[in-house]
Design a protein around this motif. Sequence first.
Motif, mmCIF file in Angstrom:
data_model
loop_
_atom_site.group_PDB
_atom_site.id
_atom_site.type_symbol
_atom_site.label_atom_id
_atom_site.label_comp_id
_atom_site.label_asym_id
_atom_site.label_seq_id
_atom_site.Cartn_x
_atom_site.Cartn_y
_atom_site.Cartn_z
ATOM 1 N N LEU A 63 -2.814 70.876 -0.891
ATOM 2 C CA LEU A 63 -2.803 70.480 0.570
ATOM 3 C C LEU A 63 -4.237 70.577 1.062
ATOM 4 N N ARG A 65 -7.009 70.593 -0.419
ATOM 5 C CA ARG A 65 -7.890 69.433 -0.893
ATOM 6 C C ARG A 65 -7.282 68.125 -0.312
ATOM 7 N N ARG A 66 -6.355 67.942 0.448
ATOM 8 C CA ARG A 66 -5.775 66.891 1.203
ATOM 9 C C ARG A 66 -5.237 65.943 -0.117
ATOM 10 N N GLU A 67 -4.705 66.587 -1.185
ATOM 11 C CA GLU A 67 -3.807 66.034 -2.054
ATOM 12 C C GLU A 67 -2.442 66.175 -1.836
ATOM 13 N N ASP A 132 -12.201 74.097 9.942
ATOM 14 C CA ASP A 132 -11.223 73.078 9.223
ATOM 15 C C ASP A 132 -9.830 74.090 9.120
ATOM 16 N N ARG A 139 -3.382 67.240 9.736
ATOM 17 C CA ARG A 139 -4.883 66.764 9.353
ATOM 18 C C ARG A 139 -5.162 67.018 7.823
ATOM 19 N N PHE A 140 -4.185 67.536 7.177
ATOM 20 C CA PHE A 140 -4.284 67.705 5.767
ATOM 21 C C PHE A 140 -3.210 66.923 5.077
ATOM 22 N N VAL A 141 -2.414 66.092 5.652
ATOM 23 C CA VAL A 141 -1.562 65.277 5.242
ATOM 24 C C VAL A 141 -1.812 63.789 5.574
ATOM 25 N N GLU A 142 -1.647 62.777 4.387
ATOM 26 C CA GLU A 142 -2.104 61.417 4.977
ATOM 27 C C GLU A 142 -1.189 61.077 6.134
ATOM 28 N N PHE A 144 -4.229 62.064 7.565
ATOM 29 C CA PHE A 144 -4.994 62.839 7.791
ATOM 30 C C PHE A 144 -5.492 62.802 9.409
#
Length: 177
Positions: A63, A65-67, A132, A139-142, A144
């Motif tokens: 999460l 790493r925004r994955e 951050d 902001r960490f989930v599509e 984003f």
Amino acid sequence: MSEIPRAAKTELTARMDGAFDTLTGVLDTIDESDMVGPTDDEGWTVLDHVVHLCSWAEGIAALLRRESRWDRMGIPEFDPRQNPPGTEFDLDEANATMRQRNQGLTVAEAQQRLQAAHTEVTTAVDALSDDDLNLPYGRFVEPFTEDIGAPVFGRVLRTTAGHYNEHVPWILAILGR
């Protein structure tokens, strides 16, 4: 209106490391037969608890790493924006899926994975700034860009330090300690 306190990366990392050290200190006192033998009321062994903690730490690292945390954890994605109203995330089902997916790991593999998961999440935290870590979860989930959810640091803290601390007494109870 009261302001949500801001998180500092150094405080978050210290709390994660402290809880991890407590957890691994307990695990270091358990021999292999006790890791895989006795169970709790749900049928979980100490090894099941360890691997469960690995999966959640790996997910929160993804999460950050925004994955997709869900892909990393090997469970179906849950996005409240895409599910019918009233649909809730089924934590018990997710945990059962992860438990089943991780059957067959040896104690040594699980211990290595636990260390790797902790390193993965601390590396992900280290890559972020204090600003951050204070961004909303969305902001960490599509895609984003959404300002939904509390600051992500709270989720990180609960999924690591809070989760480690939650499981220590359960692990000790399995062993009658």
